[in-house]
Write a protein that holds these residues in place. Structure first.
Motif, mmCIF file in Angstrom:
data_model
loop_
_atom_site.group_PDB
_atom_site.id
_atom_site.type_symbol
_atom_site.label_atom_id
_atom_site.label_comp_id
_atom_site.label_asym_id
_atom_site.label_seq_id
_atom_site.Cartn_x
_atom_site.Cartn_y
_atom_site.Cartn_z
ATOM 1 N N PHE A 183 0.818 -1.216 0.000
ATOM 2 C CA PHE A 183 0.000 0.000 0.000
ATOM 3 C C PHE A 183 0.852 1.265 0.000
ATOM 4 C CE2 PHE A 183 -2.858 -2.906 2.669
ATOM 5 C CZ PHE A 183 -3.440 -3.450 1.532
ATOM 6 N N GLU A 184 1.954 1.239 0.728
ATOM 7 C CA GLU A 184 2.775 2.435 0.867
ATOM 8 C C GLU A 184 3.307 2.915 -0.476
ATOM 9 O OE1 GLU A 184 3.959 5.512 2.942
ATOM 10 O OE2 GLU A 184 3.276 3.773 4.094
ATOM 11 N N SER A 185 3.787 1.994 -1.320
ATOM 12 C CA SER A 185 4.379 2.380 -2.604
ATOM 13 C C SER A 185 3.329 2.896 -3.585
ATOM 14 C CB SER A 185 5.118 1.189 -3.220
ATOM 15 O OG SER A 185 4.229 0.096 -3.411
ATOM 16 N N ASN A 186 2.062 2.478 -3.420
ATOM 17 C CA ASN A 186 0.990 2.918 -4.323
ATOM 18 C C ASN A 186 0.025 3.895 -3.650
ATOM 19 O OD1 ASN A 186 1.822 1.184 -6.471
ATOM 20 N ND2 ASN A 186 0.868 -0.546 -5.401
ATOM 21 N N ALA A 187 0.424 4.434 -2.508
ATOM 22 C CA ALA A 187 -0.509 5.229 -1.695
ATOM 23 C C ALA A 187 -1.108 6.410 -2.452
ATOM 24 C CB ALA A 187 0.204 5.722 -0.436
ATOM 25 N N ASN A 188 -0.274 7.184 -3.139
ATOM 26 C CA ASN A 188 -0.784 8.367 -3.846
ATOM 27 C C ASN A 188 -1.788 7.986 -4.926
ATOM 28 O OD1 ASN A 188 0.760 10.111 -2.304
ATOM 29 N ND2 ASN A 188 2.491 10.069 -3.720
ATOM 30 N N LEU A 189 -1.463 6.948 -5.688
ATOM 31 C CA LEU A 189 -2.380 6.499 -6.740
ATOM 32 C C LEU A 189 -3.685 5.988 -6.144
ATOM 33 C CD1 LEU A 189 -3.165 5.722 -9.603
ATOM 34 C CD2 LEU A 189 -1.841 3.619 -9.347
ATOM 35 N N LEU A 190 -3.605 5.188 -5.089
ATOM 36 C CA LEU A 190 -4.803 4.645 -4.456
ATOM 37 C C LEU A 190 -5.701 5.760 -3.915
ATOM 38 C CD1 LEU A 190 -3.098 1.668 -2.590
ATOM 39 C CD2 LEU A 190 -4.853 1.441 -4.366
ATOM 40 N N GLU A 191 -5.089 6.782 -3.341
ATOM 41 C CA GLU A 191 -5.866 7.913 -2.815
ATOM 42 C C GLU A 191 -6.551 8.679 -3.937
ATOM 43 O OE1 GLU A 191 -3.636 10.416 -0.204
ATOM 44 O OE2 GLU A 191 -2.871 8.738 0.961
ATOM 45 N N GLU A 192 -5.836 8.881 -5.049
ATOM 46 C CA GLU A 192 -6.412 9.594 -6.192
ATOM 47 C C GLU A 192 -7.590 8.811 -6.774
ATOM 48 O OE1 GLU A 192 -5.970 12.449 -7.585
ATOM 49 O OE2 GLU A 192 -4.165 13.218 -6.620
ATOM 50 N N ILE A 193 -7.418 7.512 -6.907
ATOM 51 C CA ILE A 193 -8.499 6.677 -7.436
ATOM 52 C C ILE A 193 -9.717 6.754 -6.520
ATOM 53 C CG2 ILE A 193 -9.225 4.306 -7.925
ATOM 54 C CD1 ILE A 193 -6.319 3.711 -8.726
ATOM 55 N N LEU A 194 -9.491 6.619 -5.229
ATOM 56 C CA LEU A 194 -10.595 6.617 -4.261
ATOM 57 C C LEU A 194 -11.316 7.957 -4.227
ATOM 58 C CD1 LEU A 194 -11.898 4.685 -2.269
ATOM 59 C CD2 LEU A 194 -10.400 5.597 -0.490
ATOM 60 N N SER A 195 -10.558 9.033 -4.381
ATOM 61 C CA SER A 195 -11.159 10.363 -4.404
ATOM 62 C C SER A 195 -12.138 10.504 -5.570
ATOM 63 C CB SER A 195 -10.060 11.425 -4.505
ATOM 64 O OG SER A 195 -10.613 12.719 -4.621
ATOM 65 N N ASN A 196 -11.755 9.941 -6.732
ATOM 66 C CA ASN A 196 -12.640 9.980 -7.897
ATOM 67 C C ASN A 196 -13.832 9.045 -7.731
ATOM 68 O OD1 ASN A 196 -11.546 11.571 -10.464
ATOM 69 N ND2 ASN A 196 -9.785 10.818 -9.324
ATOM 70 N N VAL A 197 -13.594 7.875 -7.161
ATOM 71 C CA VAL A 197 -14.671 6.907 -6.965
ATOM 72 C C VAL A 197 -15.770 7.503 -6.098
ATOM 73 C CG1 VAL A 197 -15.250 4.757 -5.765
ATOM 74 C CG2 VAL A 197 -13.320 4.807 -7.339
ATOM 75 N N ASN A 198 -15.399 8.292 -5.091
ATOM 76 C CA ASN A 198 -16.389 8.815 -4.148
ATOM 77 C C ASN A 198 -17.371 9.786 -4.779
ATOM 78 O OD1 ASN A 198 -15.648 7.274 -2.013
ATOM 79 N ND2 ASN A 198 -14.489 8.820 -0.949
#
Length: 446
Positions: free
Chosen positions: A176-191
């Motif tokens: 999760f740590e290495s992909n944290a920024n991407l995961l947060e960006e994806i989740l922000s759009n999903v919401n």
């Protein structure tokens, strides 16, 4: 033309000096909204409308031109740049009248553009190209920030399922740590694509649920709640609330993840954001609603952490929806022995539960009566039950239940209220259970 425009401008300034009201030229007014157009577009019928107004008309299932009433051969909306420029110039010339500056509108994204980008995003996800995915996700986020129309276009073209699949793919290896920024960006759009229940495509809804509700995705959401900043915590909690509200199987899967109870409890005990607190209570509510053994385990853990007392404190001054959810969670904690013991020990139990009857909403009343009913049926602790009943009578539960039956309530609540009145009869000796108040004009509070 220039000369006549200057003369008109001079005439408008003269009117301003005289205090006359500015009249918007007819050609600048949208035939639908009758307001000044900000983004004029022309239909195949030749009539020009403001884009927002005509889109609302067409999205409502209309196939005709509102002015001519002729069936439209095409739904294309052609920007009328010359008219827009005239409107902008007129606005600048009349800013002294309070006319706000009309910005040049951005060209809305098309379905073809969205589909092409989502196709490229899917390909990048398959190859786990994180940098390329981040670039594409940020482009979609920019589109969404420009207009509601763009957001609807992304959603209608299956954006939610593609983004959910991307989140699942990059959460799969637990790094999760290495992909944290991407995961947060994806989740922000999903919401901003929620709620899933309102998506027109069942396939997109099911695909999004399958990916966001996978064990890898759920573990990642819990990790974001524990380790990231406020924005990521908020997005993660909203996603969890959406999932568990849709299907109980997601709640059961979430319940198996380590430390989820501690994380949710901490957000209630140490509130950092009202949205997160409310969502945390809702997630806990769905976790406890499961009939599985895992649910009973979580109930026991939450009681030991002190959730029973915390819920009573939260309920005292919270707004309606938070109060309802907190009472619902409290009611379910009273299903286990540990929960009942904690409720008996807390001096706030009787006053808070009785106060919420007929004070917040029908749902809050239902949960309050149910919790009192459960606490009054603990056969192994009759002494504690009798003390609890006397305390409830002292704070006015008798008259509350009588009024509830008179005003009307659901069948289950009615049955429990009736049984409570019978159980309280032996405890009424020597107690003043009804205030000398005229209740003739009392009406239902919800």
């Amino acid at each position: 033309m220039v000369f006549s425009w200057k003369r008109k401008k001079a005439a408008d300034q003269e009117k301003l000096k005289k205090g006359e009201e500015l009249v918007i030229p007819n050609q600048f007014v949208c035939p639908i909204s009758l307001d000044l157009m900000k983004d004029p577009v022309s239909l195949s019928s030749g009539i020009t409308y403001d884009r927002e107004s005509i889109e609302t008309w067409l999205n409502g299932g209309n196939f005709t031109c509102p002015v001519t009433n002729q069936v439209l051969g095409s739904f294309d909306q052609i920007p009328n740049h010359s008219l827009r420029k005239m409107i902008q110039d007129w606005g600048v010339a009349n800013r002294n009248y309070g006319v706000e500056r009309i910005p040049t509108p951005r060209v809305p994204v098309s379905g073809i553009q969205v589909s092409e980008l989502l196709f490229i995003l899917e390909d990048s996800v398959r190859s786990l190209n994180g940098l390329r995915c981040l670039e594409l996700v940020q482009k979609v986020e920019k589109w969404g920030s420009e207009s509601e129309r763009n957001r609807l276009c992304v959603v209608s073209n299956g954006g939610i399922s593609v983004f959910a699949a991307a989140f699942d793919a990059f959460a799969r290896d637990n790094s999760f740590e290495s992909n944290a920024n991407l995961l947060e960006e994806i989740l922000s759009n999903v919401n901003w694509m929620f709620p899933l229940s309102q998506l027109h495509s069942l396939d997109h809804t099911e695909a999004a649920q399958a990916h966001l509700g996978s064990q890898d995705s759920l573990r990642c959401l819990v990790w974001l709640l524990k380790c990231r900043d406020l924005s990521a915590k908020k997005d993660s909690m909203i996603a969890l609330k959406e999932l568990v509200s849709l299907d109980q199987k997601h709640a059961e899967a979430l319940a198996t993840i380590e430390e989820v109870s501690e994380v949710l409890f901490r957000f209630v005990k140490e509130p950092i954001c009202p949205t997160i607190t409310k969502a945390s209570l809702m997630v806990i509510f769905h976790l406890l609603s499961s009939p599985s053994s895992t649910s009973m385990k979580i109930k026991s853990e939450l009681v030991k952490m002190g959730l029973v007392s915390l819920l009573l404190e939260v309920t005292v001054d919270s707004e309606r929806s938070t109060s309802e959810t907190a009472l619902g969670v409290f009611d379910m904690l009273c299903d286990c022995e540990e929960g009942k013991e904690e409720a008996y020990r807390n001096a706030l139990t009787s006053p808070v539960l009785v106060k919420k009857i007929l004070r917040v909403s029908e749902l809050a009343t239902q949960f309050s009566v149910s919790a009192i009913w459960k606490l009054s049926r603990h056969e192994k602790e009759r002494e504690k039950v009798n003390i609890f009943l006397v305390e409830a009578l002292q704070v006015g539960i008798f008259q509350k239940l009588v009024l509830l039956l008179q005003l009307g309530c659901g069948f289950v609540t009615k049955e429990k209220a009736t049984e409570l009145l019978k159980m309280m009869n032996p405890c009424r000796t020597g107690l003043e259970c009804v205030d000398s108040v005229d209740f003739n004009n009392l009406k239902r509070s919800f």
